[in-house]
Every structure is written in C-alpha cells, then in structure tokens.
Design an enzyme around this catalytic site. Structure first.
Site, PDB file in Angstrom:
ATOM      1  N   GLY A  15      27.204  40.573  47.927  1.00 45.66           N
ATOM      2  CA  GLY A  15      28.428  39.739  47.896  1.00 45.66           C
ATOM      3  C   GLY A  15      29.209  40.318  49.170  1.00 45.66           C
ATOM      4  CB  VAL A  27      29.045  49.649  63.150  1.00 43.08           C
ATOM      5  CG1 VAL A  27      27.712  49.894  63.834  1.00 43.08           C
ATOM      6  CG2 VAL A  27      29.157  50.006  61.655  1.00 43.08           C
ATOM      7  CB  VAL A  28      29.548  46.882  67.570  1.00 43.74           C
ATOM      8  CG1 VAL A  28      29.321  46.414  68.883  1.00 43.74           C
ATOM      9  CG2 VAL A  28      28.754  46.218  66.489  1.00 43.74           C
ATOM     10  NE  ARG A  76      23.899  39.363  45.102  1.00 43.45           N
ATOM     11  CZ  ARG A  76      25.384  38.765  45.095  1.00 43.45           C
ATOM     12  NH1 ARG A  76      25.287  37.461  45.070  1.00 43.45           N
ATOM     13  NH2 ARG A  76      26.320  39.718  45.197  1.00 43.45           N
ATOM     14  CG  ASP A 107      24.604  48.771  42.783  1.00 44.35           C
ATOM     15  OD1 ASP A 107      24.766  47.649  43.076  1.00 44.35           O
ATOM     16  OD2 ASP A 107      24.717  48.970  41.423  1.00 44.35           O
ATOM     17  CB  THR A 129      31.428  45.473  46.257  1.00 45.50           C
ATOM     18  OG1 THR A 129      31.905  44.862  45.149  1.00 45.50           O
ATOM     19  CG2 THR A 129      31.380  46.798  45.913  1.00 45.50           C
ATOM     20  CG  ASP A 131      32.578  43.540  41.969  1.00 46.67           C
ATOM     21  OD1 ASP A 131      33.475  42.695  42.055  1.00 46.67           O
ATOM     22  OD2 ASP A 131      31.174  43.332  41.957  1.00 46.67           O
ATOM     23  CG  ASP A 133      30.492  47.645  41.375  1.00 46.29           C
ATOM     24  OD1 ASP A 133      30.657  47.755  42.561  1.00 46.29           O
ATOM     25  OD2 ASP A 133      29.856  46.722  40.970  1.00 46.29           O
ATOM     26  NE  ARG A 158      54.964  37.847  36.210  1.00 43.49           N
ATOM     27  CZ  ARG A 158      54.582  38.604  35.139  1.00 43.49           C
ATOM     28  NH1 ARG A 158      55.323  38.234  34.360  1.00 43.49           N
ATOM     29  NH2 ARG A 158      53.767  39.464  35.020  1.00 43.49           N
ATOM     30  CG  MET A 173      35.110  37.133  40.587  1.00 40.77           C
ATOM     31  SD  MET A 173      34.096  37.077  42.090  1.00 40.77           S
ATOM     32  CE  MET A 173      33.212  35.477  41.813  1.00 40.77           C
ATOM     33  NE  ARG A 175      27.902  42.486  40.506  1.00 43.11           N
ATOM     34  CZ  ARG A 175      27.123  41.445  40.839  1.00 43.11           C
ATOM     35  NH1 ARG A 175      26.218  40.671  39.874  1.00 43.11           N
ATOM     36  NH2 ARG A 175      27.129  40.985  42.159  1.00 43.11           N
ATOM     37  N   GLY A 189      52.540  43.539  36.543  1.00 40.17           N
ATOM     38  CA  GLY A 189      53.439  43.477  35.327  1.00 40.17           C
ATOM     39  C   GLY A 189      52.899  42.600  34.085  1.00 40.17           C
ATOM     40  CD  GLU A 226      32.641  38.475  37.344  1.00 42.72           C
ATOM     41  OE1 GLU A 226      32.583  39.104  38.341  1.00 42.72           O
ATOM     42  OE2 GLU A 226      32.446  37.167  37.176  1.00 42.72           O
ATOM     43  CG  HIS A 255      32.858  32.730  44.316  1.00 44.09           C
ATOM     44  ND1 HIS A 255      32.665  32.365  43.062  1.00 44.09           N
ATOM     45  CD2 HIS A 255      31.854  33.631  44.754  1.00 44.09           C
ATOM     46  CE1 HIS A 255      31.533  32.546  42.591  1.00 44.09           C
ATOM     47  NE2 HIS A 255      31.002  33.450  43.682  1.00 44.09           N
ATOM     48  CB  VAL A 256      39.871  31.872  44.961  1.00 45.32           C
ATOM     49  CG1 VAL A 256      40.492  32.481  44.287  1.00 45.32           C
ATOM     50  CG2 VAL A 256      40.737  31.460  46.253  1.00 45.32           C
TER      51      VAL A 256
HETATM   52  P1  ADP Z   1      24.907  44.516  46.056  1.00 46.40           P
HETATM   53  O1  ADP Z   1      24.279  45.250  47.578  1.00 46.40           O
HETATM   54  O2  ADP Z   1      26.316  43.988  46.288  1.00 46.40           O
HETATM   55  O3  ADP Z   1      24.622  45.225  44.866  1.00 46.40           O
HETATM   56  P2  ADP Z   1      22.432  43.011  45.404  1.00 46.40           P
HETATM   57  O4  ADP Z   1      22.252  43.810  43.976  1.00 46.40           O
HETATM   58  O5  ADP Z   1      22.452  41.712  45.449  1.00 46.40           O
HETATM   59  O6  ADP Z   1      23.805  43.218  45.912  1.00 46.40           O
HETATM   60  O7  ADP Z   1      21.447  43.788  46.697  1.00 46.40           O
HETATM   61  C1  ADP Z   1      21.379  43.140  47.723  1.00 46.40           C
HETATM   62  C2  ADP Z   1      20.059  43.156  48.329  1.00 46.40           C
HETATM   63  O8  ADP Z   1      19.723  44.433  48.547  1.00 46.40           O
HETATM   64  C3  ADP Z   1      19.050  42.445  47.486  1.00 46.40           C
HETATM   65  O9  ADP Z   1      19.076  40.871  47.830  1.00 46.40           O
HETATM   66  C4  ADP Z   1      17.694  43.056  47.859  1.00 46.40           C
HETATM   67  O10 ADP Z   1      17.388  42.314  49.151  1.00 46.40           O
HETATM   68  C5  ADP Z   1      18.103  44.284  48.277  1.00 46.40           C
HETATM   69  N1  ADP Z   1      17.759  45.254  47.134  1.00 46.40           N
HETATM   70  C6  ADP Z   1      18.385  45.428  45.822  1.00 46.40           C
HETATM   71  N2  ADP Z   1      17.924  45.915  45.009  1.00 46.40           N
HETATM   72  C7  ADP Z   1      16.801  46.399  45.513  1.00 46.40           C
HETATM   73  C8  ADP Z   1      15.886  47.523  45.316  1.00 46.40           C
HETATM   74  N3  ADP Z   1      15.735  47.983  43.952  1.00 46.40           N
HETATM   75  N4  ADP Z   1      14.969  47.887  46.123  1.00 46.40           N
HETATM   76  C9  ADP Z   1      15.030  47.276  47.503  1.00 46.40           C
HETATM   77  N5  ADP Z   1      15.965  46.581  47.910  1.00 46.40           N
HETATM   78  C10 ADP Z   1      16.824  46.030  46.730  1.00 46.40           C
HETATM   79  O1  F6P Z   2      30.091  41.385  43.523  1.00 42.98           O
HETATM   80  C1  F6P Z   2      31.158  40.786  43.829  1.00 42.98           C
HETATM   81  C2  F6P Z   2      30.912  39.621  42.963  1.00 42.98           C
HETATM   82  O2  F6P Z   2      32.267  38.765  43.603  1.00 42.98           O
HETATM   83  C3  F6P Z   2      31.387  39.844  41.378  1.00 42.98           C
HETATM   84  O3  F6P Z   2      32.737  40.246  41.159  1.00 42.98           O
HETATM   85  C4  F6P Z   2      30.839  38.702  40.928  1.00 42.98           C
HETATM   86  O4  F6P Z   2      30.605  39.073  39.551  1.00 42.98           O
HETATM   87  C5  F6P Z   2      29.519  38.260  41.730  1.00 42.98           C
HETATM   88  O5  F6P Z   2      29.910  38.820  43.045  1.00 42.98           O
HETATM   89  C6  F6P Z   2      29.573  36.734  42.194  1.00 42.98           C
HETATM   90  O6  F6P Z   2      28.340  36.641  42.617  1.00 42.98           O
HETATM   91  P1  F6P Z   2      28.102  35.443  43.567  1.00 42.98           P
HETATM   92  O7  F6P Z   2      28.409  35.368  44.553  1.00 42.98           O
HETATM   93  O8  F6P Z   2      26.542  35.274  43.581  1.00 42.98           O
HETATM   94  O9  F6P Z   2      28.496  34.140  42.626  1.00 42.98           O
END
Ligand code: ADP
Ligand code: F6P
Length: 355
Positions: A15, A27-28, A76, A107, A129, A131, A133, A158, A173, A175, A189, A226, A255-256
C-alpha cells in the site's frame, strides 16, 4: 571485504503512503553524495521481475516531496513469492548492475527483502504504511498524514452532526491495527473508539450517549477501526439510533486518507529514514529495517522485526522464537507490552475525556 556499491535500486511495494516520495528523494540524493547511482524500480517487485528500471538523477526527484502516493508506483506481486519469480528478480539485478536495494513498504515487502538478501542482493527496508502496524518502529511513514487527514474529516463531520444533533459512526483504515482509530479519536475529541486491541462494551457506549445527551451534548463521534470487520460500524450506527434515540449516520473514510500532501512529520521521517537506509546499505549492512525509537533511527534485523511483529499481533508460529536468546525474547515481550499499553491508554483517554 566490504562490498563496493556503484549502483543501488529503490522500490515501493504494498500500500502506498504519504511520505514515500520524500524517502525516494532522500535515497537518490544521499546515494549521489556518496558517488553511488540510484535506479528507480517501478511497480515494486513486479518491476524488478520484468526490468521496469530507470536511472534517477538529482533532478528526477525534484518537486515531489509535497506529493502523496509514490512516483515509482506500487504493486502487489504474488509471482515474487515463488522461487521462479525470485530468480528472475535476481537476474534483473545482475543485468542492471544493482548491488543493493532500498525497499519501501510494510511487512510483506520486508519478507520479500529478506528473500533477496539471503540470495546475495543487499536490502534495507523502510517502514511505509498508514497503518503504523510495524511493531519495531514507533512511527511508520504515512501514519501521521493519514491520521491528520482523518482528524480533519472528523472535524467536518462534527459541524454537521452538531447542527442536526446527530451521532456519526466513522470507520477508518488501519487493517488489523487500531493506531489510526485510537490516535484520531483522542485528537478529534470522539465520544468513543472501537478497535481490535481493546475490549469494547456496547452497553457502556449507549449509556454514555444517553447520559451526555441528557446533559446537553449535541454531537457524537464514534471512531471504529476497520479491523473490527466491515459490517461492524454500519450495524453499530443503527444500534445507536435505536438504543439511544440519537439519530446516527455511518461514514467510511477508506482510501481517501491514504492520499494527500505529507505532513511535516512524514516528510521529515521519509527524509531521515531514506538517508539512514542508504548509509546502512553502503556500510554493507543488509536484511535490516530502519526503525524510529525514541526519536532516534536504529536498524533492526528483519527476521527479528517480523517475529516481534507476530508476537505483538498474537501470530507467533512454531519455532519463531528458537533463534533468539532469553534476553532478546524478554526484550521483545517488553516492547509489545509498551505498545499495547500505549494503545490502551489512548482508548482509556477517549472513554474518560470524550464526554
Ligand atoms: P506490505 O508490504 O504493505 O505489507 P504486501 O503484504 O502486499 O504489502 O506485500 C507487498 C509485496 O511483497 C507482495 O506483493 C509480494 O510481492 C512481496 N511479499 C509479500 N510477502 C512475501 C513473502 N512471504 N515472500 C516474498 N515476498 C513477499
Ligand atoms: O495497509 C494500508 C491499507 O490502506 C489498509 O489500511 C487497508 O486495509 C488496505 O491497505 C487496503 O488495501 P487496498 O489498497 O488493496 O484496498
């Protein structure tokens, strides 16, 4: 001997999050300051597999820090999780002369980075992210902007709630993580917040609304994460109308809140983490994620960070803790406790002060 880097890559995956562009820019330009060229890898791991890769020079990253989203696009990519996809990605790195990659994402993205690292491509992750998280860092890039946008939208709601003496149940949002909900509820509040991490009493909420209405309160905002499931908030809104007599409406921000110009905090975090990631990579560190702890940037082994994350989320798998010492496990447990206590204290503050 330490690896001599000539060319690194940068990609965004999973995301998108406001502040990613600040990190890419950093980075660049940090790499350039060390005489290292950066290649932009477009569409995350998909672009790495198919070679959608182009050089990023100093001017290619101008005028983008103030924009949300990611100029590198995101994707993804299930193919990357297969050995065949992974081998294609490695072949692309070799073909383009990429010695290391800064990976921006969550992650899932870091799991992908680990798979690359163990196959010889150095990787440093930056937690991005909305989130918040990723347990190993106090803040992820994008969380601050998304939460500020959430607050602003609640402020708008409000106004109209107040005029019509209504309640508004707002789903935000995050997750499975209640961070956006908890922080936004405190800062806007809200009357109540409902999130997966903290027990919730429906009856106590109804009683609170009835009492506050009797004491003259006009508007009510209830923030729901959510992670409670998509039916929860609309149903709660209907129950509030029925149980309290206060007319309630439901709104889903969705998503907004993932878009928009990044806040100071996200621009700063993106810039700092981008520079730190490159410096770690050039010091030949790999398979690490950059984390903010107590306003300091530190790096953490991705394996450790992912297990810490699973511990916090109650998703530890058999053997997860085997590689770690007792001290490390105790430190992980203390880390999780601190985060749980923080979220619980925010929810408690809403209960106590959101009157
Ligand atoms: P986020 O990085 O936000 O958690 P995703 O879970 O969708 O988002 O992971 C992003 C991308 O990372 C996936 O589409 C995939 O290409 C790669 N990825 C996710 N899990 C694995 C895994 N267990 N091993 C290798 N690549 C992974
Ligand atoms: O991880 C970011 C996030 O926006 C979450 O808050 C939400 O659950 C999810 O991604 C939505 O995913 P997508 O963009 O695939 O609809």
């Amino acid at each position: 001997m330490a690896k001599q880097f000539k060319k690194i890559g940068v990609l965004t995956s999973g995301g998108d999050a406001p502040g990613m562009n600040a990190a890419i820019r950093s980075v660049v330009r940090t790499a350039l300051s060390h005489g290292v060229e950066t290649m932009g890898i477009y569409y995350g791991y998909s672009g790495l597999i198919r070679g959608d890769i182009h050089p990023l020079g100093v001017r290619d990253v101008s005028n983008m820090m103030n924009h949300g989203g990611t100029v590198l696009y995101s994707d993804r990519c299930p193919e990357f999780k297969t050995e065949e996809g992974m081998q294609k990605a490695i072949a692309t790195c070799r073909a383009f002369g990429i010695d290391g990659i800064v990976t921006l994402g969550g992650d899932g993205t870091f799991r992908g980075a680990t798979d690359l690292s163990v196959r010889g491509i150095s990787c440093v992750g930056i937690p991005c992210t909305i989130d918040n998280d990723i347990t190993s860092t106090e803040y992820t890039i994008g969380f601050d902007t998304a939460t500020n946008t959430t607050i602003q939208l609640i402020d708008y709601l409000r106004d109209t709630c107040e005029s019509h003496s209504r309640c508004n149940v707002v789903e935000v949002m995050g997750r499975n993580a209640g961070d956006i909900a908890a922080y936004a509820a405190v800062a806007s509040g809200a009357t109540a917040v409902v999130l997966p991490e903290v027990p919730f009493s429906e009856e106590a909420l109804m009683e609170k609304i009835r009492t506050s209405r009797r004491l003259g309160k006009h508007n009510f905002i209830v923030v729901v994460s959510e992670g409670m499931g998509s039916d929860f908030a609309p149903a709660l809104s209907q129950k509030i109308t029925k149980a309290t007599g206060v007319e309630s409406r439901f709104a889903r921000f969705a998503h907004v809140v993932r878009g928009g110009s990044p806040t100071l905090r996200d621009r700063l975090l993106g810039t700092r983490m981008g520079a730190f990631a490159v410096e770690q990579l050039l010091e030949d560190k790999s398979n690490i994620v950059v984390c903010e702890q107590g306003n300091q940037l530190v790096s953490m082994d991705i394996g450790y960070a992912l297990v810490l994350d699973r511990m916090y989320k109650g998703k530890l798998k058999d053997g997860d803790l085997a590689p770690f010492t007792e001290e490390q496990i105790a430190s992980m447990q203390a880390h999780c406790e601190r985060k749980r206590a923080l979220i619980a204290s925010l929810a408690a503050s809403v209960d106590r002060i959101g009157l």
